[in-house]
Design an enzyme around this catalytic site. Structure first.
Site, PDB file in Angstrom:
ATOM      1  NE  ARG A  24      -4.042   1.894   2.175  1.00 34.86           N
ATOM      2  CZ  ARG A  24      -4.063   3.211   2.042  1.00 34.86           C
ATOM      3  NH1 ARG A  24      -2.944   3.902   2.024  1.00 34.86           N
ATOM      4  NH2 ARG A  24      -5.186   3.870   1.931  1.00 34.86           N
ATOM      5  CD  GLU A  32     -11.939   2.550  -0.452  1.00 36.31           C
ATOM      6  OE1 GLU A  32     -12.031   1.365  -0.831  1.00 36.31           O
ATOM      7  OE2 GLU A  32     -11.022   2.961   0.278  1.00 36.31           O
ATOM      8  NE  ARG A  66      -3.428  -2.956   2.846  1.00 37.75           N
ATOM      9  CZ  ARG A  66      -4.436  -2.107   2.719  1.00 37.75           C
ATOM     10  NH1 ARG A  66      -5.114  -2.039   1.585  1.00 37.75           N
ATOM     11  NH2 ARG A  66      -4.786  -1.307   3.708  1.00 37.75           N
TER      12      ARG A  66
END
Length: 134
Positions: A24, A32, A66
């Site tokens: 990320r 989104e 992540r």
């Protein structure tokens, strides 16, 4: 090497040992998928790094496993900064105090680039919060 793009701030890559890892981008929050500019943000990130060998500077890991990273294109350009400059993401000030990122977002807002061309853009964290409360 970047092998898939999930959205405007998340991607999957292979490291030197061919291990698949999820990353990320640090310092930004992109719209989104179901949000205005979500697709454009993802496409822009794809155009910058998909299929390329990038450099990553790991900052930490999030609760989803992540790696939170600064990412640099093969030419050495800061991907988060490019995303902010083009109006494809918000500076995530809750987690990052980078003044260069803040200034880049402000310039994109003033120029009405990318998502800042929208009448009233909704920050991704607010969008996620609205979805939770429904």
């Amino acid at each position: 090497k970047v092998i898939s793009i999930s959205d405007g701030d998340t991607f999957t890559g292979l490291n030197d040992e061919n291990l698949q890892l999820k990353f990320r981008l640090y310092g930004i929050d992109a719209p989104e998928k179901k949000q205005a500019f979500g697709t454009k943000s993802k496409e822009f990130l794809s155009s910058l790094i998909f299929g390329k060998w990038v450099s990553v500077d790991v900052q930490s890991q999030d609760r989803y496993g992540r790696f939170l990273v600064y990412v640099y294109t093969p030419e050495g350009k800061d991907v988060s900064l490019l995303m902010l400059h083009e109006g494809m993401a918000w500076h995530f000030v809750k987690y990052d105090q980078n003044e260069v990122y803040a200034a880049s977002e402000q310039n994109a807002r003033k120029a009405k680039r990318g998502l800042w061309a929208d009448q009233s853009p909704i920050a991704p964290w607010e969008f996620r919060e609205q979805k939770k409360s429904k």
